[in-house]
Write an enzyme that holds these catalytic residues in place. Structure first.
Site, short mmCIF file in Angstrom:
data_model
loop_
_atom_site.label_atom_id
_atom_site.label_comp_id
_atom_site.label_asym_id
_atom_site.label_seq_id
_atom_site.Cartn_x
_atom_site.Cartn_y
_atom_site.Cartn_z
N LYS A 13 1.49 6.79 0.52
CA LYS A 13 0.65 6.55 -0.68
C LYS A 13 1.47 7.82 -1.14
CE LYS A 13 -2.44 3.28 0.81
NZ LYS A 13 -3.76 2.74 1.05
N ASP A 66 -8.14 -0.08 -6.06
CA ASP A 66 -8.00 -0.94 -4.18
C ASP A 66 -8.41 -2.29 -5.09
OD1 ASP A 66 -6.83 -0.33 -2.04
OD2 ASP A 66 -8.42 1.12 -1.82
N GLN A 114 -9.35 5.77 1.79
CA GLN A 114 -8.49 5.38 2.59
C GLN A 114 -10.06 4.70 3.62
OE1 GLN A 114 -5.51 4.48 2.73
NE2 GLN A 114 -5.36 2.87 4.69
N1 GUN Z 1 -6.59 0.58 4.75
C1 GUN Z 1 -5.47 -0.62 5.19
N2 GUN Z 1 -5.11 -1.14 3.73
C2 GUN Z 1 -5.82 -0.36 3.07
C3 GUN Z 1 -6.03 -0.95 1.61
O1 GUN Z 1 -5.48 -1.67 0.99
N3 GUN Z 1 -6.77 -0.30 1.41
C4 GUN Z 1 -7.59 1.27 1.17
N4 GUN Z 1 -8.31 1.62 0.49
N5 GUN Z 1 -7.72 1.11 2.57
C5 GUN Z 1 -6.90 0.35 3.69
#
Ligand code: GUN
Length: 295
Positions: A54, A121, A98
């Site tokens: 990311k 998100d 995350q």
């Molecule tokens: N862990 C796995 N997929 C995601 C996501 O799309 N967002 C976040 N914050 N954590 C994740």
């Protein structure tokens, strides 16, 4: 017959290019650079890889990223203080915590502290509420990417398609159902208690697998010519004797079987995964504009 591959990497590149242009335009016309703050708690290797990807993609697009790594034994108070600080920081446009968090932390309480306009998100109650009401807002990235991939395979008009989403998670299953509903699809949410799951899946024009069970969806669950979107990313032992790698990634769909029946199918890796990141970048750009009243 063999299905056409849906190239998630290529679709992600297209979306990232559009986001890059949007970011450039903003910096030229409005004089700021969208900024994404990412919080990682602990040292889960998969989460570390996701966060690294990311942050790297943000850099490639021209989005500024701030990375905060808290120790695995961080307290709820420490985590919440960081989220509040970033929510109040005028220089931060998007906040991503995350997931999953270490077991001792309260995920829901932490997420709710993200300022809704920075919720890239799409996981806060406000964002989920706006999605369910059909109001403009920030949408969860993986489901958003899944819709884009389905459109890349079938064309922009998905109205009337039968969509079966397997999985009812907050992160993927439920929001995916709402997003396909917004596209005027007829949506079924299937889950672990669903009866006759193979038969229900066989009705799907678009089958979205988001259960986290390796290779669960078999060829005979798939309608001839269906579009299969595999959201699963499962690490399993590598049974290829010619490979040095001990493990490999597979989806929730038995790809080798399903591709003989499906019309279009996403691979794992290289399908939905890159789209999740591309949609996060797009959401960060959108959030930076929404908060400043630029859209
Ligand atoms: N862990 C796995 N997929 C995601 C996501 O799309 N967002 C976040 N914050 N954590 C994740």
């Amino acid at each position: 017959m063999s299905a056409t591959l849906i190239d998630g990497k290529h679709q992600a590149q297209l979306l990232n290019q559009a986001t890059r242009e949007g970011v450039l335009k903003l910096s030229e016309t409005a004089g700021f650079v969208p900024t994404l703050a990412v919080i990682l708690v602990g040292e889960d290797p998969a989460s570390q890889v996701y966060v690294r990807n990311k942050v790297r993609t943000a850099g490639e697009i021209g989005i500024k990223s701030l990375e905060f790594v808290l120790p695995a034994d961080a307290t709820q108070e420490t985590l919440e203080a960081k989220i509040k600080e970033l929510s109040d920081d005028e220089g931060v446009d998007g906040i991503l915590v995350q997931l999953p968090l270490p077991k001792h932390l309260n995920e829901d309480a932490a997420i709710e502290l993200i300022a809704p306009l920075k919720d890239v998100d799409g996981l806060t109650e406000k964002s989920a509420g706006r999605l369910s009401l059909g109001k403009v807002g920030l949408r969860p990235c993986t489901p958003k990417g899944s819709v884009i991939l389905a459109k890349s395979a079938l064309g922009d008009d998905l109205s009337g398609k039968n969509v079966v989403v397997i999985g009812r998670s907050i992160l993927v299953g439920k929001p995916a159902a709402f997003l396909f509903l917004e596209e005027n699809c007829t949506v079924t949410i299937a889950h672990s208690r669903t009866k006759n799951l193979p038969e229900i899946c066989k009705n799907a024009d678009i089958l979205v697998a988001a259960v986290g069970r390796p290779l669960m969806v078999k060829a005979d669950w798939v309608k001839e010519g269906a579009c299969v979107i595999d959201v699963g990313i499962n690490r399993v032992p590598n049974d290829n004797p010619n490979s040095e790698k001990k493990t490999k990634l597979v989806g929730d769909v038995d790809f080798d079987g399903a591709k003989t029946v499906a019309g279009q199918i996403t691979p794992v890796p290289g399908g939905v995964g890159p789209m999740t990141i591309a949609c996060l970048m797009q959401n960060t750009l959108e959030a930076s504009k929404l908060r400043r009243g630029l859209v």
